[in-house]
Design an enzyme around this catalytic site. Structure first.
Site, short mmCIF file in Angstrom:
data_model
loop_
_atom_site.label_atom_id
_atom_site.label_comp_id
_atom_site.label_asym_id
_atom_site.label_seq_id
_atom_site.Cartn_x
_atom_site.Cartn_y
_atom_site.Cartn_z
CG ASP A 18 16.25 -7.33 15.48
OD1 ASP A 18 16.27 -6.97 16.68
OD2 ASP A 18 15.67 -8.36 15.11
CE LYS A 58 12.30 -9.62 20.93
NZ LYS A 58 12.93 -10.38 19.83
CD GLN A 107 12.53 -13.87 18.28
OE1 GLN A 107 12.08 -12.75 18.45
NE2 GLN A 107 13.55 -14.33 18.96
#
Length: 281
Positions: free
Chosen positions: A118, A51, A95
């Protein structure tokens, strides 16, 4: 049979996002993404590095807050509060998975919905269910973009989603419903999985079980989207579909790797750029 090439499409999207980032730069805005990485899980570290590299290619400033697995929940919440109030950061990504002593729900709910790139915050989940604009989880959003790119219209299709997670299965179901598909969603308690997948025009699977979907479970001419990621004893990365035997029956199928995975990262970048555009409003 045609392969749905997520790698090629994601590369094209990144080029377009870099152009958007450059335009934002003319207004003094550098899109920013903050990542919280807790613990030393190897897979999570690999994903975060990917990422970070992708952000750089799209002109997005990224910062990683690395924390030990023993970190307290309060410290993580303090960091999120700091990021929420930072005007130079447009997106927050925690994460997953988090260590067991951390309440993942409380962590996600602490993120500013306007920075929830997200798409996991209940505010954005609710907007998705209602068919309103908001941030959509990156993997299912990437699937929809991949289908659209190959001019696959899901309206009127019988779709079967295998896996009912908050991250993939449930938002995938809602995106398909919003697009006019008839959706059947299966999970660990489904009695006869084959009965559901066999009649579907579109099968989307993401549970993390190698060879879960076999040739006899898919009808001739089906579209198969494989979101699963598994590592074989030999170290190969494979999906949830028995690709070699299922592919010949399909009109379209995604490979693993090179299918949905690259699209997930591309959609994270797109959501971050979208959040940065909100600074102009």
């Amino acid at each position: 049979m045609q392969i749905l090439d997520g790698k090629a499409l994601s590369d094209t999207i990144k080029i377009e996002l870099k152009k958007q980032s450059d335009v934002l730069g003319l207004s003094g805005i550098t899109p920013g993404l903050a990542v919280i990485l807790v613990g030393d899980d190897a897979a999570s570290q690999t994903y975060v590095k990917m990422k970070e590299k992708a952000c750089d290619s799209a002109g997005i400033y990224s910062i990683i807050h690395k924390m030990p697995s023993t970190i307290s929940q309060e410290k993580i919440l303090e960091t999120i509060t700091m990021i929420n109030t930072n005007p130079n950061i447009d997106g927050v990504l925690v994460q997953l998975p988090l260590p067991k002593h951390i309440d993942t729900t409380k962590i996600i709910e602490a993120i500013d919905p306007k920075k929830d790139v997200d798409g996991f915050h209940p505010f954005n989940v609710g907007r998705l269910v209602a068919g309103l604009d908001g941030f959509v989880p990156c993997t299912p959003l990437g699937v929809m973009r991949l289908l659209s790119h190959y001019t696959i219209d899901v309206k009127g299709l019988d779709a079967c989603v295998v896996g009912a997670s908050n991250i993939v299965g449930k938002p995938m179901m809602n995106l398909l419903l919003n697009a006019g598909a008839t959706v059947d969603i299966c999970h660990i308690f489904t009695k006869d999985l084959k009965e559901h997948t066999k009649k579907a025009d579109l099968v989307i699977v993401g549970v993390g079980k190698q060879n879960l979907i076999t040739e006899d479970m898919v009808k001739e001419g089906a579209i198969v989207i494989d979101i699963g990621i598994n590592k074989t004893a030999e170290g190969r990365i494979v999906g949830d579909v028995d690709y070699e035997n299922v592919a010949p029956k399909c009109t379209y199928i995604t490979p693993v790797p090179g299918g949905v995975g690259p699209m997930t990262i591309a959609m994270l970048l797109e959501n971050t750029i979208k959040a940065a555009h909100n600074r102009l409003v």
